[in-house]
Design a protein around this motif. Sequence first.
Motif, short mmCIF file in Angstrom:
data_model
loop_
_atom_site.label_atom_id
_atom_site.label_comp_id
_atom_site.label_asym_id
_atom_site.label_seq_id
_atom_site.Cartn_x
_atom_site.Cartn_y
_atom_site.Cartn_z
N ASN A 2 0.98 -0.91 0.00
CA ASN A 2 -0.06 -0.01 0.00
C ASN A 2 0.88 1.39 0.02
O ASN A 2 1.47 1.50 0.73
CB ASN A 2 -0.72 -0.21 1.21
N VAL A 3 0.93 2.16 -0.99
CA VAL A 3 1.60 3.15 -1.17
C VAL A 3 1.24 4.25 -0.22
O VAL A 3 2.08 4.74 0.16
CB VAL A 3 1.60 3.83 -2.66
N VAL A 4 0.15 4.41 0.43
CA VAL A 4 -0.25 5.40 1.08
C VAL A 4 -0.20 5.26 2.57
O VAL A 4 -0.64 5.91 3.53
CB VAL A 4 -1.64 6.10 0.69
N ASN A 5 0.19 3.99 2.82
CA ASN A 5 0.25 3.70 4.51
C ASN A 5 1.21 2.47 4.53
O ASN A 5 0.68 1.24 4.27
CB ASN A 5 -1.31 3.16 4.85
N ASN A 6 2.44 2.83 4.55
CA ASN A 6 3.43 1.80 4.18
C ASN A 6 4.82 1.67 5.07
O ASN A 6 5.24 2.96 5.24
CB ASN A 6 3.81 2.15 2.99
N CYS A 7 5.09 0.93 5.93
CA CYS A 7 6.01 0.92 6.87
C CYS A 7 7.00 -0.36 6.55
O CYS A 7 6.88 -1.18 6.06
CB CYS A 7 5.59 0.41 8.22
N GLN A 8 8.25 0.20 6.66
CA GLN A 8 9.31 -0.92 6.30
C GLN A 8 10.35 -0.96 7.67
O GLN A 8 10.90 0.13 8.09
CB GLN A 8 10.07 -0.48 5.26
N PHE A 9 10.44 -1.87 8.26
CA PHE A 9 11.18 -1.98 9.60
C PHE A 9 12.24 -3.45 9.59
O PHE A 9 11.72 -4.09 8.84
CB PHE A 9 10.24 -2.20 10.72
N ILE A 64 13.15 -8.32 7.90
CA ILE A 64 12.85 -7.02 7.20
C ILE A 64 11.13 -7.20 7.11
O ILE A 64 11.03 -8.24 6.37
CB ILE A 64 13.48 -6.47 5.92
N HIS A 68 1.63 -2.18 7.10
CA HIS A 68 1.00 -1.09 7.17
C HIS A 68 0.30 -0.80 8.81
O HIS A 68 0.05 -1.80 9.25
CB HIS A 68 -0.26 -1.08 6.24
N VAL A 69 0.14 0.30 9.09
CA VAL A 69 -0.28 0.80 10.38
C VAL A 69 -1.79 0.62 10.54
O VAL A 69 -2.76 0.89 9.53
CB VAL A 69 0.10 2.15 10.87
N GLN A 70 -2.38 0.09 11.65
CA GLN A 70 -3.87 0.13 11.98
C GLN A 70 -3.78 0.46 13.51
O GLN A 70 -3.14 0.25 14.26
CB GLN A 70 -4.52 -1.11 11.41
N ILE A 71 -5.23 0.90 13.84
CA ILE A 71 -5.37 1.18 15.21
C ILE A 71 -6.41 0.38 15.69
O ILE A 71 -7.50 0.23 15.02
CB ILE A 71 -6.03 2.62 15.39
N VAL A 76 -1.61 1.14 18.60
CA VAL A 76 -1.26 1.27 17.13
C VAL A 76 -0.59 -0.39 17.03
O VAL A 76 0.03 -0.69 17.82
CB VAL A 76 -0.09 2.27 17.11
N PHE A 78 1.11 -3.09 13.75
CA PHE A 78 1.29 -3.13 12.31
C PHE A 78 0.92 -4.37 11.56
O PHE A 78 1.35 -5.35 12.04
CB PHE A 78 2.77 -2.91 12.29
N THR B 4 15.56 0.92 7.45
CA THR B 4 15.05 -0.09 8.63
C THR B 4 13.92 0.42 9.64
O THR B 4 13.77 -0.28 10.48
CB THR B 4 16.08 -0.70 9.20
N ASN B 6 10.91 3.08 8.81
CA ASN B 6 10.45 3.72 7.98
C ASN B 6 8.91 3.77 7.78
O ASN B 6 8.53 2.73 7.77
CB ASN B 6 10.99 3.89 6.64
N ASN B 8 6.04 5.81 5.49
CA ASN B 8 5.34 6.64 4.55
C ASN B 8 3.81 6.49 4.57
O ASN B 8 3.42 5.59 4.42
CB ASN B 8 5.98 6.21 3.16
N LEU B 10 -0.29 8.91 3.44
CA LEU B 10 -0.74 10.07 2.91
C LEU B 10 -1.84 10.23 4.14
O LEU B 10 -2.51 9.42 4.58
CB LEU B 10 -1.67 9.63 1.80
#
Lengths: 89, 146
Positions: A2-9, A64, A68-71, A76, A78, B4, B6, B8, B10
């Motif tokens: 998802n481009v508008v809700n996107n996490c990378q950890f 890795i 995406h984040v959700q409540i 919070v 992921f 690691t 991050n 992003n 809207l």
Amino acid sequence: MNVVNNCQFKAKFPRIGVLDQGTFRITGIVPGEPTGTTNEIQFVVYGTDAADLSKKINTDNEAIIFSHVQILDGKVEFVIDNLEIIENK
Amino acid sequence: MTRTNNFNALVDFTGIKFFQVLDHDGIKISFCRNIGFVRGSPGSRVADGIRFLCYGPLAELVYASIIKGTRAFVISHLQTRCDMGGHYFVEFVIEEIQYISGDDHEAGEKKRLDLIERGILHPNTSDELKINLNYELGDDYGLQDN
């Protein structure tokens, strides 16, 4: 992804996760930026991937994670979309 | 930006915001917190009440620019903390922000000029870029006498 809700950890898993009724929840530790502090967060997987990932992720892993984040109930968490194990001791 | 840690998104901001100047070992650091939500999309639900933080000059700019209904694309990283009451917070520290719509452009611009005046930001406007271009091209293009 998802481009508008996107996490990378990059995350480690200090405790064993819990698989319950098709939902897998596990605590992850993400290194802080730039201080290197530890951030403890909740990762969750739903559906068919849950059982698979519950076998794949354990306390010896580092991964890795694309999520995406959700409540949920004001907290919070992921939702894991994709995961790659990068270290398996 | 690190790959690691991050996040992003809207973000639609609610207009609930907080500003404070923090004292960190005698150094004054501007801080602001904004509450926003990320719209739902195929595969993800709406995430309401997410806390976005800013530090330094960006905090002052963001605090001035964001109002209720501001939509922006945010590049941030995760930060967690525990308050005095034992409440655990998961927050995102804004590294870059691109306003899409609904921001208070006038207030943001005013704050930017204020930061330049205080010597915190360096001026970099399109007008100055034009002036520099004219200066660079002056001899060859006959712009010097204009």
